[in-house]
Design a protein around this motif. Sequence first.
Motif, PDB file in Angstrom:
ATOM      1  N   ILE A 271       0.805  -1.461   0.064  1.00 25.31           N
ATOM      2  CA  ILE A 271       0.029   0.167   0.053  1.00 25.31           C
ATOM      3  C   ILE A 271       0.985   1.248   0.054  1.00 25.31           C
ATOM      4  O   ILE A 271       0.608   2.159  -0.687  1.00 25.31           O
ATOM      5  N   SER A 272       1.900   1.181   0.859  1.00 30.01           N
ATOM      6  CA  SER A 272       2.817   2.319   0.785  1.00 30.01           C
ATOM      7  C   SER A 272       3.507   2.464  -0.568  1.00 30.01           C
ATOM      8  O   SER A 272       3.557   3.845  -1.084  1.00 30.01           O
ATOM      9  N   ARG A 273       3.867   1.479  -1.201  1.00 29.63           N
ATOM     10  CA  ARG A 273       4.523   1.748  -2.800  1.00 29.63           C
ATOM     11  C   ARG A 273       3.530   2.282  -3.661  1.00 29.63           C
ATOM     12  O   ARG A 273       3.712   2.955  -4.354  1.00 29.63           O
ATOM     13  N   PHE A 274       2.172   1.866  -3.409  1.00 34.18           N
ATOM     14  CA  PHE A 274       1.264   2.306  -4.194  1.00 34.18           C
ATOM     15  C   PHE A 274       1.015   3.780  -4.175  1.00 34.18           C
ATOM     16  O   PHE A 274       0.818   4.444  -5.231  1.00 34.18           O
ATOM     17  N   PHE A 275       1.287   4.363  -2.892  1.00 29.05           N
ATOM     18  CA  PHE A 275       1.206   5.750  -2.935  1.00 29.05           C
ATOM     19  C   PHE A 275       2.393   6.475  -2.725  1.00 29.05           C
ATOM     20  O   PHE A 275       2.657   7.729  -2.438  1.00 29.05           O
ATOM     21  N   ARG A 276       3.304   5.838  -3.515  1.00 31.19           N
ATOM     22  CA  ARG A 276       4.615   6.435  -3.526  1.00 31.19           C
ATOM     23  C   ARG A 276       5.494   6.666  -2.158  1.00 31.19           C
ATOM     24  O   ARG A 276       6.432   7.973  -2.337  1.00 31.19           O
ATOM     25  N   MET A 277       5.237   6.029  -0.974  1.00 32.23           N
ATOM     26  CA  MET A 277       5.929   6.561   0.340  1.00 32.23           C
ATOM     27  C   MET A 277       7.284   5.711   0.250  1.00 32.23           C
ATOM     28  O   MET A 277       7.232   4.572   0.364  1.00 32.23           O
ATOM     29  N   PRO A 278       8.193   6.394   0.372  1.00 30.46           N
ATOM     30  CA  PRO A 278       9.734   5.784   0.663  1.00 30.46           C
ATOM     31  C   PRO A 278       9.605   4.989   1.915  1.00 30.46           C
ATOM     32  O   PRO A 278       9.181   5.299   2.925  1.00 30.46           O
ATOM     33  N   PHE A 279      10.329   3.819   1.636  1.00 31.33           N
ATOM     34  CA  PHE A 279      10.742   2.828   2.810  1.00 31.33           C
ATOM     35  C   PHE A 279      11.763   2.183   2.436  1.00 31.33           C
ATOM     36  O   PHE A 279      12.065   1.739   1.220  1.00 31.33           O
ATOM     37  N   LEU A 332       3.900   1.702   8.852  1.00 31.93           N
ATOM     38  CA  LEU A 332       2.768   1.771   9.602  1.00 31.93           C
ATOM     39  C   LEU A 332       2.334   3.179  10.074  1.00 31.93           C
ATOM     40  O   LEU A 332       1.293   3.986   9.946  1.00 31.93           O
ATOM     41  N   LEU A 333       3.572   3.885  10.421  1.00 36.05           N
ATOM     42  CA  LEU A 333       3.283   5.270  10.766  1.00 36.05           C
ATOM     43  C   LEU A 333       3.342   6.164   9.749  1.00 36.05           C
ATOM     44  O   LEU A 333       2.270   7.234   9.873  1.00 36.05           O
ATOM     45  N   ALA A 334       3.774   5.868   8.477  1.00 33.97           N
ATOM     46  CA  ALA A 334       3.441   6.567   7.281  1.00 33.97           C
ATOM     47  C   ALA A 334       2.041   6.658   7.039  1.00 33.97           C
ATOM     48  O   ALA A 334       1.472   7.532   6.499  1.00 33.97           O
ATOM     49  N   LEU A 335       1.384   5.718   6.771  1.00 37.87           N
ATOM     50  CA  LEU A 335       0.121   5.338   6.424  1.00 37.87           C
ATOM     51  C   LEU A 335      -0.934   5.736   7.513  1.00 37.87           C
ATOM     52  O   LEU A 335      -1.959   6.367   7.110  1.00 37.87           O
ATOM     53  N   ALA A 336      -0.463   5.887   8.938  1.00 35.76           N
ATOM     54  CA  ALA A 336      -1.460   6.540   9.972  1.00 35.76           C
ATOM     55  C   ALA A 336      -1.361   7.949   9.709  1.00 35.76           C
ATOM     56  O   ALA A 336      -2.445   8.445   9.767  1.00 35.76           O
ATOM     57  N   GLU A 337      -0.132   8.469   9.318  1.00 35.17           N
ATOM     58  CA  GLU A 337      -0.481  10.003   9.046  1.00 35.17           C
ATOM     59  C   GLU A 337      -0.962  10.287   7.609  1.00 35.17           C
ATOM     60  O   GLU A 337      -1.804  11.143   7.505  1.00 35.17           O
ATOM     61  N   LEU A 338      -0.736   9.478   6.654  1.00 32.59           N
ATOM     62  CA  LEU A 338      -1.602   9.713   5.631  1.00 32.59           C
ATOM     63  C   LEU A 338      -2.981   9.838   5.678  1.00 32.59           C
ATOM     64  O   LEU A 338      -3.881  10.537   4.850  1.00 32.59           O
ATOM     65  N   THR A 339      -3.610   8.686   6.494  1.00 35.25           N
ATOM     66  CA  THR A 339      -5.085   8.605   6.789  1.00 35.25           C
ATOM     67  C   THR A 339      -5.591   9.708   7.697  1.00 35.25           C
ATOM     68  O   THR A 339      -6.553   9.276   7.996  1.00 35.25           O
ATOM     69  N   ASP A 340      -4.656  10.352   8.283  1.00 36.83           N
ATOM     70  CA  ASP A 340      -5.153  11.115   9.591  1.00 36.83           C
ATOM     71  C   ASP A 340      -5.643  10.229  10.632  1.00 36.83           C
ATOM     72  O   ASP A 340      -6.851  10.633  11.000  1.00 36.83           O
ATOM     73  N   ALA A 341      -5.086   9.155  11.032  1.00 39.53           N
ATOM     74  CA  ALA A 341      -5.727   7.931  11.975  1.00 39.53           C
ATOM     75  C   ALA A 341      -6.001   8.752  13.130  1.00 39.53           C
ATOM     76  O   ALA A 341      -4.978   9.636  13.826  1.00 39.53           O
ATOM     77  N   PRO A 342      -6.923   8.094  14.004  1.00 39.20           N
ATOM     78  CA  PRO A 342      -7.164   8.570  15.338  1.00 39.20           C
ATOM     79  C   PRO A 342      -5.949   8.142  16.128  1.00 39.20           C
ATOM     80  O   PRO A 342      -5.172   7.377  16.046  1.00 39.20           O
TER      81      PRO A 342
END
Length: 390
Positions: A271-279, A332-342
């Motif tokens: 999912i991170s790769r789909f949104f071009r988020m580096p890891f 995990l942290l990158a997707l949490a911020e991307l989706t503005d998780a609670p």
Amino acid sequence: MYHMLWLLLRILVFLLGATSVLAALLSAIRTFVLPRSASDIFSRNVFIAVRMLFELRKRRADTYERRDQIMELYAPMSLLALLVVWLLCIQLGYTAMFWGLTDGSLYQAFKISGSSLFTLGLAFVDTFPAILLTFTEAAIGLLIVALLIAYLPAIYGSFSRREAAVTLLETRAGSPPSAVEIIKRYHHIGGLGDLTEVWRGWETWFAEIEESHTSLGSLPFFRSPQPQRSWITAAGTILDTASLINAAVDIPHDPQADLCIRAGYICLRYISRFFRMPFDPNLAPIDPISISRVEFDLACDELAADGVPMKRDRDQAWRDFAGWRVNYDTVLLALAELTDAPRAPWTSDRFLIHPPRLLARYRKIKCQGGRLRHFVDGRALLPGSLEPLR
């Protein structure tokens, strides 16, 4: 000579219009029809532009509940904006083709194109090429709207399956979900030694999430019905639970927990790769994670105080936990911020503890031996900790 240049200009405009229509049509096919993740410049730019507008509005929110209320419309509004962009590109493209094909003015070509796209019948040109363009434009416009209508049930079907597991997790992990709370509750009911089916169910959930959240690119941004729930905090809680049990809880090892963790971090990485988020895909067990040793010890102490059987070698337990967590920590942290998780322990609360937004944005610098070290504000981080080297 003048007439030749004018003819060449009309041909060029016609071709540019056809290219615009083809690009919009291919974008719709990638978004609605193609059953796999595919990069699409239309979808990406539209979602980014709409997100910027929502971020401006979100700045005025002083509570998470208000931010969640604002962001609940982000995914639906982005989809509608994407439809508008497609239709606009198609209308402008056909406007260019009508202008290049007929002797009318640009306004007349725009009028014919709009009438054809929305099947209004306001204007047309009675020649075979123009009628052919009219039919194709009307068919493409109806096709895109039909695809969007058919696309929505697929989104909400996947959303419903995702949220069923997220909702059930609240009975096991509390609200906000916590890995420590899950372990304590299963210990109280004598279920710590019988978690195989739990790991197997979440392994299947991760596989479904990987497929749906990359082939349906808007789905990660559809928020849970309750503000305190989120698919990404649920994923992090399950992964942390399996990692804690593997590393620190003194019960017979369950290989299914290993498979669940692997399915989870593979899912989050795709999912991170789909949104071009580096890891970094080639992490080592000693690489830093966002959980500090102090936090880990406090969690273990809380479990021990509740009667959970814990392994005696706390240092080895920490190394084992960090070795599991490092596989999914950054994404995990990158997707949490991307989706503005609670806010949830060990997931979205990292941004409040550590001011630099999105810990996944560590500046990675090659050190001696070619290994990657993480730096924040120019200071290296200790492996397994967020405490910088002095």
